[in-house]
Design an enzyme around this catalytic site. Sequence first.
Site, PDB file in Angstrom:
ATOM      1  N   ASP A 110       0.592  -1.064   0.108  1.00 39.79           N
ATOM      2  CA  ASP A 110       0.007  -0.039   0.030  1.00 39.79           C
ATOM      3  C   ASP A 110       0.865   1.341  -0.065  1.00 39.79           C
ATOM      4  OD1 ASP A 110      -2.517  -1.275  -0.180  1.00 39.79           O
ATOM      5  OD2 ASP A 110      -2.547  -1.610   2.218  1.00 39.79           O
ATOM      6  N   ASP A 171      -6.116  -4.925  -5.540  1.00 41.87           N
ATOM      7  CA  ASP A 171      -6.110  -3.780  -5.039  1.00 41.87           C
ATOM      8  C   ASP A 171      -4.648  -3.214  -5.476  1.00 41.87           C
ATOM      9  OD1 ASP A 171      -7.375  -5.485  -3.258  1.00 41.87           O
ATOM     10  OD2 ASP A 171      -7.620  -3.833  -1.663  1.00 41.87           O
TER      11      ASP A 171
HETATM   12  N1  GLY Z   1      -7.066  -2.094  -0.095  1.00 42.72           N
HETATM   13  C1  GLY Z   1      -8.089  -2.607   0.845  1.00 42.72           C
HETATM   14  C2  GLY Z   1      -9.447  -2.411   0.870  1.00 42.72           C
HETATM   15  O1  GLY Z   1      -9.775  -1.904  -0.497  1.00 42.72           O
HETATM   16  O2  GLY Z   1     -10.203  -2.812   1.538  1.00 42.72           O
END
Ligand code: GLY
Length: 394
Positions: A110, A171
């Site tokens: 992230d 993601d």
């Molecule tokens: N990237 C984590 C979510 O979308 O919950």
Amino acid sequence: MTTSPPLSGALTRTVETALAAALATVRRNIETFGPVFPGDTTVDERYLPRPAGDGIAEGGNRGWTTTFWTGMRWLGWELTGDPLFREAAEADAADFERRVRDGEDLDTHDIGFLYSLTTVPAWRLLGDESAKQASLLAADHLMLRFLEPAGIIQAWGDLTDPAQRGRTIIDSLMNMPLLSWASQQTGEPIYAEAVRRHTAQLREHILRPDDSTFHTFYWDTETGEALRGATEQGAHDDSIWARGQAWGIYGFALNYRDTGDVQLLEASRRAADYFLAHLPADRVPFWDLVYTDGSDAPRDSSSAAIAVCGLIELSQVETDPQRAAAARTAADEILASLIANYTPERPEDSDALLLHSVYDLPKNVGVDEGSLWGDYFYLEALTRVMKPEWTPYW
Ligand code: GLY
């Protein structure tokens, strides 16, 4: 590149009003919270200071969602020119610089989310050289997670953790633009090559043959072999976690823009077609696309907001004018429903811009609340509609 069709006067007026309400909330949150970061989601529609953890005090900058708080402040400044927004965004960006320089809470893919909306805009909008260097340092941290021979970036946890080793998640597509940006800035192809390999693996394995998506997928880190899909936040391993499908629309479109790989454009189209075909009547998905009209499962408005941004991006990079127009029409319909049905009646009714997100239903975390990413992508969607010349931070 395709130009957007003109908006109807009614939608323009609706978006204008919605944007004014959203900005009023961002402004009030700056006044209330100052440098204190809130939790990932609201509790009964109010953000609380971020809980302490991992040696970081309450209100501190940890986890993956603080970036969205700062991103809203940059958007507020771009939309209004009011220094209140800029000063708040700059103060946050300085804290993100400190975080990467101190190597604090960076064991995650992230890093792309975290730096794309914070120090990268500080460089792009203000020419802040120190923010640029911090962003490049963040890209180098992200590269530490690139695993050979699989050619993927591991999503979560320590690289030696057997439960997480060789696992990536849909993601992660949104974390790639930081690496593409790093290649553009430095002229070093190594970052872009990682993007090319990682996105090709996701296109081939995380996007299923029926155009739905797995949430997460494992690779064998010794042989590089693709192993199996699994979920973490979806209904079950073979289900279609709504936010994952939305990350797919937006992420594949952005990575097509950055790589020119037409297979990624096709992947974004496929993810979009599946998403749109599985929406209920009001165009805002249930938290997992296995649920359809008639279900009492919660909706996830944040998936809808991400999809709006993704569909608008897709409409802009589309090579087929008919598909571009259809993507844009779908985006406008979803956005109109979010404005009408998923926002507080009055800005003072909630600290969130957008109501009814789901963070992690299987763990009962942040169900039917506002969320920082839902708020950010809703504001980005309004910005994209009102200011078509806006340059994405991604
Ligand atoms: N990237 C984590 C979510 O979308 O919950």
